[in-house]
Design an enzyme around this catalytic site. Structure first.
Site, PDB file in Angstrom:
ATOM      1  N   ASP A   1      80.759 -28.671 -47.391  1.00 45.85           N
ATOM      2  CA  ASP A   1      81.398 -27.783 -46.414  1.00 45.85           C
ATOM      3  C   ASP A   1      81.613 -28.526 -45.095  1.00 45.85           C
ATOM      4  OD1 ASP A   1      82.609 -25.453 -45.647  1.00 45.85           O
ATOM      5  OD2 ASP A   1      80.765 -24.427 -45.072  1.00 45.85           O
TER       6      ASP A   1
ATOM      7  N   GLY B   1      75.788 -16.455 -43.020  1.00 44.65           N
ATOM      8  CA  GLY B   1      74.845 -15.846 -42.096  1.00 44.65           C
ATOM      9  C   GLY B   1      75.269 -16.029 -40.657  1.00 44.65           C
TER      10      GLY B   1
ATOM     11  N   LEU C   1      75.309 -17.309 -31.625  1.00 44.25           N
ATOM     12  CA  LEU C   1      75.944 -18.610 -31.401  1.00 44.25           C
ATOM     13  C   LEU C   1      77.140 -18.814 -32.316  1.00 44.25           C
ATOM     14  CD1 LEU C   1      72.752 -20.855 -31.140  1.00 44.25           C
ATOM     15  CD2 LEU C   1      74.172 -20.019 -29.263  1.00 44.25           C
ATOM     16  N   GLY C   2      77.117 -18.162 -33.482  1.00 44.18           N
ATOM     17  CA  GLY C   2      78.206 -18.337 -34.431  1.00 44.18           C
ATOM     18  C   GLY C   2      78.015 -17.444 -35.629  1.00 44.18           C
ATOM     19  N   ASP C   3      79.093 -17.284 -36.394  1.00 47.78           N
ATOM     20  CA  ASP C   3      79.072 -16.389 -37.546  1.00 47.78           C
ATOM     21  C   ASP C   3      79.805 -17.074 -38.683  1.00 47.78           C
ATOM     22  OD1 ASP C   3      78.650 -14.219 -39.092  1.00 47.78           O
ATOM     23  OD2 ASP C   3      80.114 -12.920 -38.119  1.00 47.78           O
TER      24      ASP C   3
END
Length: 617
Positions: free
Chosen positions: A464, A352, A346-348
């Site tokens: 973040d 992680g 789904l994402g990087d």
């Protein structure tokens, strides 16, 4: 007074309150339901169409749902009538009803009157089907064709030159412009293209699944079908109300949750009993409050000791529970993600990779797989688990569990949010869909600010904040995610000192000088998010002028010089809609205050939230 005695007295008083309330409110029937729908069954029979689940119900339990379904079954036909408050609508020849116990139902209908209009090629069919949406319940036709109904006299524009645009002129007063490409692709008219059809009415009608391509100009009536699915979805507020035993009501188009109460006699009885049990109940609530406070703060120090103490005594995993959340086996999550297959990604991020998975119980989840298994990653792992365990907010992502810290890999299991990130929709893969209109972007800003204000009120800095960490559900509601960098801010200090971390383009400029973070650092990052929502530009773009690589620098320059037209995404209607122009200008001013280089000049997150709410209304 000891805790067991307090608990016993409180439960005894509360149980008698409920019993007396029930008997007094309905003396003629001591088994009646005084609390709305607490005696309602979980499912309802409906012949071959059952079982039905909330928000559907049947005639016998009409008070238990939002739509009453009346099923008639004989040799000639099947019929159903669905009732919502004072509105009714009927369909016949229902092929299927499928439901899940989550407030969502899907019904396949064969609409006889609509079919008659289609077969007769009657222009009366080209209208929005009447579905009674409310604050408690929404209706949608998932597979639909978008039409623009344009007055033939007042509308002078021509459709785009794309070969897949068609203009149906078979009706007396209107043209119907639509986009069709085989295989069918509903809702593919972008926001910018829709600007061409200003002054036209938007209509969405069920699209056929027949496998054929239209001829020259298309055959509009053959593209539509009277056999289609309708999806019903109870709102989140209504689901919560229903689970508490209340009833969902719409008063002046606003949601209201209510439960039936008794008369004057009940109040007198309640006063007498509460007088005897008030002290015990107050003590119980005080004990619970103190325990919860101690648990949250004590657990913060526990994970710090765990990272420095590898002995078994420091382990806080008891009976499959870790910081109050379930502990998953690594093999179970490996199976859920198909062995962490690349197609499930789904994402990087910086810490992680996140994978989509399906647990054995059928739940869809997002599994974060941390890159390394060292003391630093263990600390980030424990931080995120601890923070999410203590937080409860509708715009923060929920944590379902994690692996053991002794597992071969550190994995976090979250609720799955299906609609991507804000970044995807404004300058990523989904931006071409043009779904983030200005009202939706305004809601995203308010909901994100609400989540951050809540974090700051609980002494937590996110650290973040960025558009890739703001997830969207199918209704474009916000879920703020990724707490790997977050810190609990001790109450006796004003900032946290740390090594450089965060995402370029969003980091507080003062941070690079002092390496000190506080809640105003999140305010700066949120200011960048506001500018992204206004401009649809990324936070960092090396293709821009070297003085404007950072979006914050570009925005400050444009806002100071009142050159809004060079900053605002033209598809948002800034130059064509005075209301949108006013709101975007006001949001830009809030962002300008958030992006001040000196943190003392920035507002608090709560002040930002209140300003955005005022702009929205």
């Amino acid at each position: 007074m000891s805790l067991p005695i307090v608990l016993f007295l409180s439960l005894y008083s509360l149980s008698h309150l409920q019993l007396l309330h029930s008997v007094s409110a309905h003396p003629e029937d001591s088994n009646s339901n005084s609390n709305g729908n607490s005696n309602c069954p979980k499912s309802f029979g409906c012949g071959k169409f059952g079982p039905l689940y909330f928000p559907l119900t049947n005639e016998i339990y009409s008070q238990c749902g939002l739509c009453t379904v009346i099923c008639v079954e004989d040799d000639r036909r099947h019929a159903v009538v669905m009732s919502l408050v004072s509105e009714h609508f009927s369909f016949t020849n229902i092929a299927q009803i499928s439901s899940e116990a989550n407030g969502r139902s899907r019904i396949k209908l064969n609409d006889i009157s609509f079919k008659a209009d289609l077969d007769a090629r009657n222009c009366r069919a080209l209208r929005n089907l009447s579905l009674p949406n409310s604050a408690s319940l929404s209706f949608s036709i998932p597979h639909n064709l978008t039409l623009f109904q344009c007055n033939r006299i007042s509308f002078s524009s021509s459709p785009p030159t794309d070969n897949h645009y068609f203009n149906y002129k078979g009706c007396d007063d209107h043209n119907y412009i639509y986009y069709y490409k085989y295989p069918p692709q509903p809702d593919n008219v972008s926001h910018s293209q829709a600007q061409l059809f200003q002054g036209c009415s938007l209509i969405q009608l069920p699209l056929t699944s027949d496998e054929f391509e239209p001829g020259d100009g298309g055959d509009l009536f053959e593209l539509l079908t009277a056999s289609y699915y309708v999806e019903l979805q109870a709102s989140e507020n209504c689901l919560k109300c229903h689970r508490r035993g209340g009833q969902c009501q719409d008063i002046n188009q606003k949601f209201h949750c209510t439960a039936k109460t008794g008369g004057v006699n009940v109040k007198l009885i309640i006063i007498l009993i509460v007088t005897g049990g008030a002290i015990a109940i107050c003590l119980l609530l005080f004990v619970i409050y103190v325990c919860q406070r101690r648990k949250c703060f004590a657990s913060y120090f526990r994970w710090r000791s765990i990272c420095s103490d590898p002995s078994p005594k420091a382990d806080i995993e008891y009976s499959g529970i870790f910081f109050g959340v379930p502990v998953f086996k690594y093999a179970e999550l490996e199976q859920a993600t198909n062995n962490f297959d690349a197609s499930s990604e789904l994402g990087d991020g910086g810490f992680g990779t996140v994978y989509h998975g399906v647990l054995q119980d059928g739940r869809e989840v997002a599994v974060k797989r941390l890159y390394e298994h060292n003391s630093k990653r263990v600390m980030q792992f424990l931080t995120e688990v601890e923070i999410l365990t203590c937080l409860r907010h509708p715009n923060l992502v929920s944590l379902y569990g994690c692996t053991s810290r002794h597992s071969r890999e550190l994995l976090l299991v979250y609720e799955y949010i299906p609609n991507g990130t804000v970044a995807d929709h404004i300058h990523g893969d989904r931006a071409k869909d043009g779904l983030l209109t200005w009202p939706i972007r305004m809601s995203i800003a308010v909901e994100t600010a609400s989540a951050l204000a809540y974090l700051h009120a609980t002494d937590i800095i996110h650290r973040d904040v960025k558009t890739t960490n703001i997830l969207l559900d199918n209704y474009f509601s916000v879920k703020v995610a990724d707490f790997g960098l977050s810190r609990l801010l001790p109450t006796d200090v004003t900032h946290v000192s740390t090594a450089p971390q965060g995402t370029p383009g969003y980091v507080d400029p003062e941070y690079y000088q002092s390496y000190q973070l506080n809640d105003k650092s999140d305010v700066y990052s949120f200011g960048v998010v506001l500018i992204e929502l206004i401009s649809s530009m990324p936070a960092v773009d090396i293709n821009r002028h070297r003085n404007e690589v950072n979006l914050a620098s570009l925005a400050l320059n444009r806002i100071q010089n009142r050159r809004f037209n060079e900053l605002v995404d033209p598809s948002l209607g800034f130059e064509s809609d005075s209301s949108v122009e006013r709101m975007i200008t006001s949001v830009a001013e809030v962002a300008f205050r958030c992006l001040q280089l000196e943190k003392e000049m920035r507002p608090s997150m709560n002040e930002v939230l209140e300003a955005l709410k005022e702009i929205q209304h």
